[in-house]
Design a protein around this motif. Structure first.
Motif: not given
Length: 187
Positions: A119-122, A133-141, A146-148, A179-187
């Motif tokens: 996916a390009s939008l998660v 959240a951080p662990r899921a991002l690393e695992s999904l990547s 996660l696309a580039p 609720t806190r909403v963060l937008i981050i981008k995978r490099g």
């Protein structure tokens, strides 16, 4: 709970029963999609939502992925460990007649199966207060979800700490009530 924009605007979604699933409020979804649709997040100058393959991890009702489909996303992948949540997301997709553009995968976003499609939008909306959240991002990547240069929208509790994992760049951080909403981008 309704779709707040796009071709399905105003259509009602089936809410969860009980307190195990905490859907993103209509107001927060509207604010989030306004940011996404008016932001300049991708180097390819393509729209942030339209035409994208979207992953809705910890999908619950599927509201975030379905909102993206309503606004022109190409396809949505729904990932949740809970069979009842996946069934609810599937029922909501059927209500909108969108099941043809959806895939429903039972799995733990913090320990996901190998991806069928990147996916390009998660959208990542884990239970609050568990640091998932951080662990899921690393695992999904690592599992190929996660696309580039994937844009990741992460929802956490207003008081939950969040540090973007290595390889992810923070772009935006906003609060909506508790609720806190963060937008981050995978490099």
């Amino acid at each position: 709970m309704r779709i707040v924009g796009g071709q399905h605007r105003g259509r009602v979604l089936v809410p969860p029963s009980g307190r195990d699933v905490r859907p993103t409020s209509d107001r927060t979804r509207q604010a989030l999609f306004n940011i996404l649709e008016h932001g300049d997040f991708f180097t390819d100058d393509a729209p942030t939502v339209a035409g994208r393959v979207v992953l809705d991890a910890f999908c619950g009702t599927g509201a975030l992925g379905l909102e993206a489909l309503s606004r022109g996303a190409e396809a949505a992948l729904f990932l949740d460990i809970s069979r009842p949540s996946l069934d609810l997301a599937r029922a909501n997709a059927a209500t909108l007649k969108e099941t043809g553009r959806c895939q429903f995968i039972q799995g733990d976003a913090a320990k996901p199966p190998l991806a069928r499609q990147a996916a390009s939008l998660v959208f990542l909306d884990p239970p609050y207060g568990q640091g998932l959240a951080p662990r899921a991002l690393e695992s999904l990547s690592a599992a190929g979800w996660l696309a580039p240069e994937t844009l990741c929208v992460v929802e956490v509790g207003g008081n939950d700490p969040f540090d973007a994992p290595p390889g992810f760049e923070p772009l935006d951080d906003r609060r909506y009530g508790d609720t806190r909403v963060l937008i981050i981008k995978r490099g």
